[in-house]
Design a protein around this motif. Structure first.
Motif, PDB file in Angstrom:
ATOM      1  N   LEU A 384      12.168  -0.748  -0.715  1.00 56.43           N
ATOM      2  CA  LEU A 384      12.146  -1.802   0.313  1.00 56.43           C
ATOM      3  C   LEU A 384      13.067  -1.470   1.481  1.00 56.43           C
ATOM      4  N   ILE A 385      14.244  -0.939   1.148  1.00 58.04           N
ATOM      5  CA  ILE A 385      15.186  -0.599   2.217  1.00 58.04           C
ATOM      6  C   ILE A 385      14.602   0.479   3.108  1.00 58.04           C
ATOM      7  N   ALA A 386      13.922   1.473   2.524  1.00 63.67           N
ATOM      8  CA  ALA A 386      13.303   2.535   3.326  1.00 63.67           C
ATOM      9  C   ALA A 386      12.231   1.968   4.241  1.00 63.67           C
ATOM     10  N   ILE A 387      11.420   1.036   3.736  1.00 62.98           N
ATOM     11  CA  ILE A 387      10.364   0.436   4.564  1.00 62.98           C
ATOM     12  C   ILE A 387      10.970  -0.417   5.676  1.00 62.98           C
ATOM     13  N   GLU A 388      12.035  -1.163   5.321  1.00 63.46           N
ATOM     14  CA  GLU A 388      12.654  -2.016   6.344  1.00 63.46           C
ATOM     15  C   GLU A 388      13.259  -1.174   7.459  1.00 63.46           C
ATOM     16  N   ARG A 389      13.864  -0.048   7.100  1.00 67.10           N
ATOM     17  CA  ARG A 389      14.403   0.815   8.149  1.00 67.10           C
ATOM     18  C   ARG A 389      13.292   1.336   9.063  1.00 67.10           C
ATOM     19  N   GLY A 390      12.123   1.616   8.474  1.00 68.74           N
ATOM     20  CA  GLY A 390      10.997   2.027   9.291  1.00 68.74           C
ATOM     21  C   GLY A 390      10.528   0.919  10.208  1.00 68.74           C
ATOM     22  N   ALA A 391      10.603  -0.326   9.719  1.00 67.29           N
ATOM     23  CA  ALA A 391      10.176  -1.456  10.544  1.00 67.29           C
ATOM     24  C   ALA A 391      11.116  -1.681  11.714  1.00 67.29           C
ATOM     25  N   LEU A 392      12.398  -1.371  11.578  1.00 67.62           N
ATOM     26  CA  LEU A 392      13.365  -1.606  12.645  1.00 67.62           C
ATOM     27  C   LEU A 392      13.298  -0.543  13.730  1.00 67.62           C
ATOM     28  N   SER A 393      12.742   0.618  13.418  1.00 67.46           N
ATOM     29  CA  SER A 393      12.637   1.677  14.412  1.00 67.46           C
ATOM     30  C   SER A 393      11.379   1.484  15.256  1.00 67.46           C
ATOM     31  N   GLU A 394      11.307   2.227  16.347  1.00 67.62           N
ATOM     32  CA  GLU A 394      10.140   2.131  17.223  1.00 67.62           C
ATOM     33  C   GLU A 394       9.002   2.909  16.587  1.00 67.62           C
ATOM     34  N   THR A 395       7.972   2.195  16.168  1.00 63.68           N
ATOM     35  CA  THR A 395       6.819   2.793  15.492  1.00 63.68           C
ATOM     36  C   THR A 395       5.545   2.320  16.138  1.00 63.68           C
ATOM     37  N   SER A 396       4.516   3.097  15.979  1.00 64.06           N
ATOM     38  CA  SER A 396       3.197   2.719  16.475  1.00 64.06           C
ATOM     39  C   SER A 396       2.543   1.762  15.495  1.00 64.06           C
ATOM     40  N   ALA A 397       1.412   1.211  15.960  1.00 63.43           N
ATOM     41  CA  ALA A 397       0.689   0.272  15.099  1.00 63.43           C
ATOM     42  C   ALA A 397       0.190   0.967  13.843  1.00 63.43           C
ATOM     43  N   GLU A 398      -0.239   2.226  13.988  1.00 67.35           N
ATOM     44  CA  GLU A 398      -0.717   2.960  12.826  1.00 67.35           C
ATOM     45  C   GLU A 398       0.398   3.199  11.813  1.00 67.35           C
ATOM     46  N   GLU A 399       1.592   3.528  12.318  1.00 67.44           N
ATOM     47  CA  GLU A 399       2.737   3.755  11.421  1.00 67.44           C
ATOM     48  C   GLU A 399       3.128   2.466  10.714  1.00 67.44           C
ATOM     49  N   ARG A 400       3.074   1.367  11.453  1.00 69.17           N
ATOM     50  CA  ARG A 400       3.409   0.089  10.809  1.00 69.17           C
ATOM     51  C   ARG A 400       2.371  -0.285   9.755  1.00 69.17           C
ATOM     52  N   GLN A 401       1.113   0.034  10.041  1.00 64.53           N
ATOM     53  CA  GLN A 401       0.072  -0.259   9.072  1.00 64.53           C
ATOM     54  C   GLN A 401       0.286   0.544   7.784  1.00 64.53           C
ATOM     55  N   ALA A 402       0.728   1.809   7.961  1.00 70.58           N
ATOM     56  CA  ALA A 402       1.017   2.634   6.779  1.00 70.58           C
ATOM     57  C   ALA A 402       2.164   2.052   5.981  1.00 70.58           C
ATOM     58  N   LEU A 403       3.182   1.536   6.679  1.00 75.57           N
ATOM     59  CA  LEU A 403       4.302   0.895   5.983  1.00 75.57           C
ATOM     60  C   LEU A 403       3.850  -0.350   5.241  1.00 75.57           C
ATOM     61  N   ILE A 404       2.944  -1.089   5.873  1.00 73.66           N
ATOM     62  CA  ILE A 404       2.440  -2.300   5.204  1.00 73.66           C
ATOM     63  C   ILE A 404       1.678  -1.932   3.938  1.00 73.66           C
ATOM     64  N   GLU A 405       0.914  -0.838   3.986  1.00 77.16           N
ATOM     65  CA  GLU A 405       0.180  -0.414   2.794  1.00 77.16           C
ATOM     66  C   GLU A 405       1.152  -0.003   1.681  1.00 77.16           C
ATOM     67  N   ARG A 406       2.218   0.661   2.062  1.00 77.96           N
ATOM     68  CA  ARG A 406       3.241   0.993   1.055  1.00 77.96           C
ATOM     69  C   ARG A 406       3.837  -0.275   0.470  1.00 77.96           C
ATOM     70  N   LEU A 407       4.090  -1.246   1.320  1.00 78.70           N
ATOM     71  CA  LEU A 407       4.649  -2.515   0.849  1.00 78.70           C
ATOM     72  C   LEU A 407       3.669  -3.231  -0.064  1.00 78.70           C
ATOM     73  N   ASP A 408       2.348  -3.168   0.289  1.00 73.62           N
ATOM     74  CA  ASP A 408       1.342  -3.790  -0.580  1.00 73.62           C
ATOM     75  C   ASP A 408       1.359  -3.158  -1.973  1.00 73.62           C
ATOM     76  N   ALA A 409       1.516  -1.820  -2.019  1.00 79.94           N
ATOM     77  CA  ALA A 409       1.563  -1.139  -3.318  1.00 79.94           C
ATOM     78  C   ALA A 409       2.783  -1.588  -4.130  1.00 79.94           C
ATOM     79  N   ILE A 410       3.917  -1.731  -3.447  1.00 79.18           N
ATOM     80  CA  ILE A 410       5.122  -2.221  -4.143  1.00 79.18           C
ATOM     81  C   ILE A 410       4.891  -3.617  -4.678  1.00 79.18           C
ATOM     82  N   GLU A 411       4.315  -4.482  -3.811  1.00 77.06           N
ATOM     83  CA  GLU A 411       4.088  -5.864  -4.247  1.00 77.06           C
ATOM     84  C   GLU A 411       3.119  -5.912  -5.418  1.00 77.06           C
ATOM     85  N   GLU A 412       2.088  -5.040  -5.369  1.00 76.78           N
ATOM     86  CA  GLU A 412       1.138  -4.999  -6.458  1.00 76.78           C
ATOM     87  C   GLU A 412       1.828  -4.604  -7.770  1.00 76.78           C
TER      88      GLU A 412
END
Length: 478
Positions: A384-412
């Motif tokens: 979670l901390i790794a994903i949150e750090r990615g969310a705080l940095s300047e990322t494109s929509a595609e990169e954020r979507q990839a982070l969301i998919e990683r988060l979905d896998a964690i939540e699953e």
């Protein structure tokens, strides 16, 4: 089925159970293995139950040590132990039987001084039980040294007797050897005394039963027979450590006739109660108790309570005997019947290691169990901390979507956990943190213009808005 924002809704949350048996088994399993190992070691080291039968080799039937063995038999029978008593020619045969690894003998009386210079393996002493005085009677003028018997006819005891072994050792120290001019005859006891009175021998060496006060008084009254006075008794005691100088006071045999008319000196080896090293410790205590009852009374040669004693010359004193002489019977054998005490004593060997191992270990089980359950929750925080750090940095929509998919896998994965009810609060805290990170990630996706122009000023957070001064008029504010 997907939600309005295109994301698959999470499946049902974790299954909650009263207790996680898997975690409990993993936490408690090593302790059970350690306890099992402790029990195995204890069982390997535990003494077996004491045997109900012992065999003792004593002496000739009717002798003092054969009679003593019969008293041992009656005493041991009180505790359910059967003692088989074997007759023998004396100490030498007793030692031979005990030293035979294939012999069926457990304990016996052995006179000090008859063993070889090297100790015999497999044998131990339970203590000395009596003096075995050496009395020498002879014809003719007064003799002051044993060397004066050279060339005469000497009755030194039967083959296999302690009397013969002792006589040979003392005569050898005075230059008299078996193959010399001195005739060494295998006569003992009453036979030797009779041969002396009839003039068939010049001197008779008597020990044990043959040297008891009645025999000595009888021979002392016989004309032309004298009692040999060991004037060098102290020197013999120094030369032969197993010999004890014995002082016979004037009048000890007969007060009215004042026999002996003057103090006499004798030497005496001690008789040891010798056993195999395999003797059960509980039986060692019983035998020493019997010896105390049989040999502990006062007589002409000893004081009351002088025997049995931890005086070992030819055999090492056993550890169990040394412990008994120092502190007596153990507590269990003092307060419980013999067989119950023996059972409890052996059970303690198993129970004590279990208590020592299990009590501290059981106190660790709750901590180990809690650590295992919490570790399944805490291990997701790094991701979670790794994903949150990615969310705080300047990322494109595609990169954020990839982070969301990683988060979905964690939540699953988190929603698939099987959790004890006691840790439900920490589970829901983890889900809240997943939701918090998801909000950070979706914040940029909710404003496509901002995502297309990453250098445009970002929308103010609720905290920033709370920090700005209000531009509304007081009236509007009201």
């Amino acid at each position: 089925m997907k939600s309005a924002n295109g994301r698959t809704p999470p499946r049902l949350v974790a299954r909650f159970v009263a207790i996680s048996w898997r975690d409990l088994a993993v936490s408690f399993g090593p302790i059970l293995l350690i306890a099992a190992a402790a029990i195995w070691i204890a069982v390997r080291l535990i003494q077996p139950a004491p045997p109900s039968t012992l065999t003792m080799t004593a002496g000739p039937q009717g002798s003092s040590f054969w009679n003593a063995a019969q008293k041992y038999k009656a005493i041991l029978a009180r505790n359910g132990i059967t003692l088989n008593v074997l007759t023998s020619e004396g100490s030498a045969q007793n030692l031979q039987r005990l030293a035979d690894p294939h012999g069926n003998v457990d304990v016996g009386f052995v006179q000090d001084g008859i063993t070889a210079t090297q100790p015999i393996d497999g044998l131990m002493s339970l203590g000395s039980v009596a003096y075995v005085p050496l009395a020498i009677f002879y014809h003719g003028p007064t003799v002051t040294r044993l060397s004066e018997f050279k060339g005469q006819r000497l009755a030194i005891g039967a083959e296999g007797s302690g009397t013969r072994e002792l006589a040979l050792a003392l005569l050898k120290a005075n230059g008299i050897e078996p193959d010399g001019s001195t005739k060494l005859l295998p006569l003992s006891g009453d036979e030797a005394a009779q041969a002396l009175t009839e003039g068939k021998v010049d001197a008779a060496f008597l020990t044990g039963d043959s040297a008891q006060p009645p025999v000595m008084v009888k021979l002392t009254h016989t004309p032309n027979i004298q009692f040999y006075n060991f004037t060098q008794a102290e020197a013999y005691g120094r030369r032969f450590p197993y010999l004890t100088p014995i002082h016979i006071p004037m009048g000890a045999f007969d007060f009215g006739k004042n026999l002996p008319a003057q103090p006499l000196q004798m030497v005496a080896p001690t008789e040891e109660l010798v056993a195999r090293t395999s003797l059960h410790p509980a039986l060692s205590d019983l035998l020493i108790e019997a010896a105390r009852e049989v040999h502990g009374k006062a007589n002409l040669l000893q004081h009351a309570g002088e025997f049995p004693a931890p005086l070992a010359h030819d055999f090492p004193i056993s550890d169990d005997a040394a412990r008994y002489y120092k502190s007596g019977k153990s507590f269990l054998y003092r307060v419980l019947p013999f067989w119950i005490a023996s059972l409890v004593d052996r059970l303690l060997v198993v129970v004590v290691p279990l208590v020592v191992v299990l009590i501290p270990a059981l106190r660790l089980v709750p901590s180990l169990y809690a650590w295992r359950v919490k570790s399944r929750i805490y291990r997701w925080y790094g991701a979670l901390i790794a994903i949150e750090r990615g969310a705080l940095s300047e990322t494109s929509a595609e990169e954020r979507q990839a982070l969301i998919e990683r988060l979905d896998a964690i939540e699953e994965s988190v929603n698939g956990l099987k959790m004890p009810l006691a840790y439900a609060d920490q589970f829901y805290v983890l889900r809240e943190h997943i939701g918090f990170v998801r909000a950070r990630l979706t914040q940029g996706l909710d404003h496509p213009h901002d995502a297309a122009h990453p250098h445009a000023p970002a929308a103010a957070s609720p905290a920033d808005e709370a920090g700005k001064p209000s531009t509304a008029s007081p009236h509007e504010t009201a």
